[in-house]
Design a protein around this motif. Structure first.
Motif, mmCIF file in Angstrom:
data_model
loop_
_atom_site.group_PDB
_atom_site.id
_atom_site.type_symbol
_atom_site.label_atom_id
_atom_site.label_comp_id
_atom_site.label_asym_id
_atom_site.label_seq_id
_atom_site.Cartn_x
_atom_site.Cartn_y
_atom_site.Cartn_z
ATOM 1 N N GLY A 144 0.800 -1.213 0.000
ATOM 2 C CA GLY A 144 0.000 0.000 0.000
ATOM 3 C C GLY A 144 0.835 1.267 0.000
ATOM 4 N N ARG A 160 -2.575 -5.430 0.510
ATOM 5 C CA ARG A 160 -3.295 -4.204 0.873
ATOM 6 C C ARG A 160 -4.167 -3.652 -0.258
ATOM 7 N NH1 ARG A 160 -0.626 -1.705 5.212
ATOM 8 N NH2 ARG A 160 0.301 -3.344 6.501
ATOM 9 N N LYS A 161 -3.743 -3.842 -1.496
ATOM 10 C CA LYS A 161 -4.444 -3.249 -2.639
ATOM 11 C C LYS A 161 -4.825 -4.328 -3.642
ATOM 12 C CE LYS A 161 -3.677 1.119 -1.388
ATOM 13 N NZ LYS A 161 -4.738 2.109 -1.129
#
Length: 279
Positions: A104, A157-158
């Motif tokens: 992230g 995270r993404k």
């Protein structure tokens, strides 16, 4: 001694381009030569289970040393790597955009950074480094890395987006995709493409394309030392030799001839190894 690229397990190939192991041993009474490490289209997590390395930035003289696990983003300048006598580095080379998805963290914050990976990842890094040190062979090292990366993916995270595919297209096409084609592949305007591309790679598309092509010519020369520079320039899509000279001076501060004279003194050369193509 070894300088070789390894294919990661299918489960992690969405984020990992390849693993690279460099293992060199010099006699205790001998000082290992340094390595001029040129820019290459890589974001990397590097484990040093034995001796670490000292890194000196060519432009600023900044020095970083004694880091057992390192994270570094996209470099645009040469760093000089000074290794120990019992040197092994296990590099996890990420696909463009993968490090952003895993952490992230915008890749612009990692550009030209050679940093303690513990600042980004968990304390698990120490255990992985110990496992690599205790591994019975290189195959086991690759298996250890596969398990570690699978754990990273679980904590991702993404989410993957079209821009990640566009970054990968540019890398796999060796820089031959136009910005218009990249924008269409990413479903973004040209301004949006540049912003999100930098977020994922640390540099803009044009500079990334130049680094891809520079890395291609660097490895091509190492794999074909008998070829003259004009032949290499044409084979790697440079307009002419002078265009190639300009790129070398921009990225290394030296002409191709002078930089490869330095490259010929790199530590791996003492064992008949060179950074070419290992896929």
């Amino acid at each position: 001694m070894l300088l070789k690229d390894f294919i990661p397990a299918p489960e992690v190939q969405d984020v990992v381009q390849l693993y690279r192991i460099v293992h060199l041993q010099f006699p205790k009474e001998q000082t290992a030569p340094s390595k001029a490490y040129p820019p290459r289209p890589e974001q990397c997590l590097a484990f040093y289970p034995y001796d670490t390395e000292t890194v000196v930035y060519q432009n600023s003289g900044k020095k970083v040393e004694h880091l057992p696990v390192v994270l570094y983003g996209q470099f645009t300048e040469v760093t000089n790597r000074i290794i120990g006598n019992n040197f092994l580095v296990f590099q996890i080379i990420f696909h463009p955009g993968a490090l952003f998805r895993l952490t992230g963290i915008p890749s612009t914050e990692l550009t030209n950074q050679y940093m303690d990976a513990g600042l980004i990842f968990s304390s698990q890094l120490k255990l992985v480094n110990e496992q690599l040190a205790a591994a019975k062979d290189y195959k086991e090292m690759v298996q250890i890395a596969d398990v570690f990366v699978q754990q990273l993916i679980k904590q991702q995270r993404k989410q993957r987006m079209h821009i990640d595919d566009a970054c990968l297209l540019l890398l796999n096409s060796e820089g031959k995709f136009s910005l218009d084609k990249l924008s269409k592949a990413a479903c973004l305007s040209s301004k949006q493409l540049e912003r999100k591309f930098k977020e994922r790679t640390g540099v803009n598309p044009k500079l990334f394309e130049r680094i891809i092509r520079f890395d291609k010519v660097f490895r091509y020369k190492n794999s074909n030392p008998q070829f003259d520079w004009l032949r290499i320039a044409v084979a790697c899509d440079y307009h002419d030799y002078q265009h190639l000279v300009k790129e070398y001076k921009d990225f290394t501060g030296f002409t191709p001839v002078v930089f490869h004279e330095i490259e010929n003194k790199a530590p791996e050369r003492a064992f008949g190894l060179a950074e070419g193509y290992y896929k």
